[in-house]
Scaffold this motif. Sequence first.
Motif, PDB file in Angstrom:
ATOM      1  N   ALA A 102      16.163   9.696  -8.111  1.00 52.49           N
ATOM      2  CA  ALA A 102      15.121  10.646  -8.497  1.00 52.49           C
ATOM      3  C   ALA A 102      14.502  10.265  -9.837  1.00 52.49           C
ATOM      4  N   VAL A 103      15.320   9.828 -10.785  1.00 55.33           N
ATOM      5  CA  VAL A 103      14.815   9.429 -12.093  1.00 55.33           C
ATOM      6  C   VAL A 103      13.934   8.193 -11.976  1.00 55.33           C
ATOM      7  N   ILE A 104      14.403   7.189 -11.198  1.00 56.16           N
ATOM      8  CA  ILE A 104      13.601   5.974 -11.004  1.00 56.16           C
ATOM      9  C   ILE A 104      12.291   6.298 -10.295  1.00 56.16           C
ATOM     10  N   GLY A 105      12.343   7.178  -9.309  1.00 56.71           N
ATOM     11  CA  GLY A 105      11.124   7.562  -8.603  1.00 56.71           C
ATOM     12  C   GLY A 105      10.129   8.246  -9.515  1.00 56.71           C
ATOM     13  N   MET A 106      10.611   9.120 -10.404  1.00 62.67           N
ATOM     14  CA  MET A 106       9.709   9.793 -11.345  1.00 62.67           C
ATOM     15  C   MET A 106       9.092   8.800 -12.317  1.00 62.67           C
ATOM     16  N   ALA A 107       9.901   7.819 -12.764  1.00 59.35           N
ATOM     17  CA  ALA A 107       9.381   6.816 -13.692  1.00 59.35           C
ATOM     18  C   ALA A 107       8.308   5.961 -13.029  1.00 59.35           C
ATOM     19  N   LEU A 108       8.549   5.540 -11.773  1.00 57.69           N
ATOM     20  CA  LEU A 108       7.564   4.739 -11.057  1.00 57.69           C
ATOM     21  C   LEU A 108       6.300   5.543 -10.773  1.00 57.69           C
ATOM     22  N   LYS A 109       6.479   6.808 -10.449  1.00 56.17           N
ATOM     23  CA  LYS A 109       5.322   7.655 -10.178  1.00 56.17           C
ATOM     24  C   LYS A 109       4.479   7.837 -11.426  1.00 56.17           C
ATOM     25  N   TYR A 110       5.127   7.937 -12.574  1.00 57.62           N
ATOM     26  CA  TYR A 110       4.402   8.100 -13.824  1.00 57.62           C
ATOM     27  C   TYR A 110       3.621   6.837 -14.185  1.00 57.62           C
ATOM     28  N   ALA A 111       4.214   5.675 -13.892  1.00 59.95           N
ATOM     29  CA  ALA A 111       3.607   4.406 -14.304  1.00 59.95           C
ATOM     30  C   ALA A 111       2.732   3.775 -13.232  1.00 59.95           C
ATOM     31  N   GLU A 112       2.601   4.422 -12.076  1.00 59.33           N
ATOM     32  CA  GLU A 112       1.879   3.781 -10.982  1.00 59.33           C
ATOM     33  C   GLU A 112       0.367   3.840 -11.190  1.00 59.33           C
ATOM     34  N   LYS A 170       0.811  -1.211   0.000  1.00 65.79           N
ATOM     35  CA  LYS A 170       0.000   0.000   0.000  1.00 65.79           C
ATOM     36  C   LYS A 170       0.847   1.266   0.000  1.00 65.79           C
ATOM     37  N   VAL A 171       2.159   1.093  -0.109  1.00 64.59           N
ATOM     38  CA  VAL A 171       3.083   2.225  -0.128  1.00 64.59           C
ATOM     39  C   VAL A 171       3.534   2.470  -1.559  1.00 64.59           C
ATOM     40  N   SER A 172       3.569   3.716  -1.965  1.00 67.61           N
ATOM     41  CA  SER A 172       3.982   4.076  -3.320  1.00 67.61           C
ATOM     42  C   SER A 172       5.499   4.119  -3.402  1.00 67.61           C
ATOM     43  N   PHE A 173       6.087   3.209  -4.185  1.00 67.82           N
ATOM     44  CA  PHE A 173       7.540   3.207  -4.359  1.00 67.82           C
ATOM     45  C   PHE A 173       7.987   4.422  -5.174  1.00 67.82           C
ATOM     46  N   GLY A 174       7.099   4.941  -6.003  1.00 64.09           N
ATOM     47  CA  GLY A 174       7.430   6.146  -6.751  1.00 64.09           C
ATOM     48  C   GLY A 174       7.643   7.332  -5.834  1.00 64.09           C
ATOM     49  N   VAL A 175       6.782   7.480  -4.836  1.00 65.56           N
ATOM     50  CA  VAL A 175       6.919   8.577  -3.874  1.00 65.56           C
ATOM     51  C   VAL A 175       8.184   8.406  -3.052  1.00 65.56           C
ATOM     52  N   ILE A 176       8.492   7.167  -2.638  1.00 62.62           N
ATOM     53  CA  ILE A 176       9.700   6.915  -1.843  1.00 62.62           C
ATOM     54  C   ILE A 176      10.954   7.238  -2.651  1.00 62.62           C
ATOM     55  N   GLY A 177      11.028   6.698  -3.883  1.00 68.15           N
ATOM     56  CA  GLY A 177      12.213   6.934  -4.700  1.00 68.15           C
ATOM     57  C   GLY A 177      12.399   8.402  -5.038  1.00 68.15           C
ATOM     58  N   LEU A 178      11.299   9.077  -5.371  1.00 69.86           N
ATOM     59  CA  LEU A 178      11.390  10.488  -5.728  1.00 69.86           C
ATOM     60  C   LEU A 178      11.785  11.340  -4.526  1.00 69.86           C
ATOM     61  N   SER A 179      11.247  11.024  -3.353  1.00 72.06           N
ATOM     62  CA  SER A 179      11.557  11.802  -2.149  1.00 72.06           C
ATOM     63  C   SER A 179      13.016  11.633  -1.745  1.00 72.06           C
ATOM     64  N   VAL A 180      13.490  10.392  -1.726  1.00 71.65           N
ATOM     65  CA  VAL A 180      14.881  10.141  -1.339  1.00 71.65           C
ATOM     66  C   VAL A 180      15.846  10.739  -2.361  1.00 71.65           C
ATOM     67  N   GLY A 181      15.528  10.557  -3.658  1.00 73.66           N
ATOM     68  CA  GLY A 181      16.415  11.077  -4.692  1.00 73.66           C
ATOM     69  C   GLY A 181      16.528  12.587  -4.671  1.00 73.66           C
TER      70      GLY A 181
END
Length: 295
Positions: free
Chosen positions: A153-163, A110-121
């Motif tokens: 940051a790039v991986i987080g943006m990609a996951l956020k786009y595809a989530e 239930k956690v968005s990996f896109g948000v995690i990756g983007l925030s950390v990056g």
Amino acid sequence: MQMKPAAAISSGGGGGMTLTASRFRTSGRTCFLSLNRRLLPPSKSVELDLSGVYFIPRNQGSILLNNQAPTKLKLVPRAAESTQSPSPVADAASNINKDTVPDNEFSIAKVSFGVIGLSVGVTLLSYGFGAYFNILPGSEWSALMLTYGFPLAVIGMALKYAELKPVPCLTYSDAQVLREKCATEILKQVRNDVTRYRYGDEQHLDEALKRIFQYGQGGGISRRSAPILQSIREEVTENGLYCLTMVFAAKALSLSDFEQRQAKFTSFFGPGITAEIAEGQNNLYEVKLISNTTP
């Protein structure tokens, strides 16, 4: 004078009857008799004496029935017949007093990996640039933070786009009790899949809907007309069976498009279940997957 009654009677609550406007034909004229709404006792007939009653035709003067030939109308209460299936509104009314189970259980799905990756990056990049220009302490770590911060940051943006976000799930307390005992493994899997984040899918149950509605094939529908899952609901039927209800939005489809594929819903999400179709409001359609396993 000949009078042909054509009274319209509809069923009222509590076994009584409700009278509506009645139509009569007198002397070749079409007249209307308005009867006030009143409750008739069940299982009893009532006679109305129409002698001396004025019938007022449209755009004409009043005429008086012949008092020398009293006319009576006998009303016999009778239960109205109905062949309509229960609607989602009726189902909602039956569940209005039931307790619901809040979804407070934590799950990594239930956690968005896109948000995690983007925030950390972004955090690493920001601090790395600040440290590199001596605005923030830790200049010796700036290169490392920039090295890892950029790809994260790039991986987080990609996951956020595809989530694909999870759909809301409403669970009634009595259905939660029956889930472990009566729900099939496929029903449990469907519930888990649509209530978690997914990546790369255009919509929930995409593969299932593709096979059921046959996108772009003969007798099928176009992909842009595909139904979209809005929410799911766990409930118990009137027969005490576990039911997983999927609510779809489909502006380009009709109820018949779902009903003619009812058998396909049953076979795809089976075995051990029966699919039922219901129409809601605002272009919403419900597919009820009812488990055949008794408690």
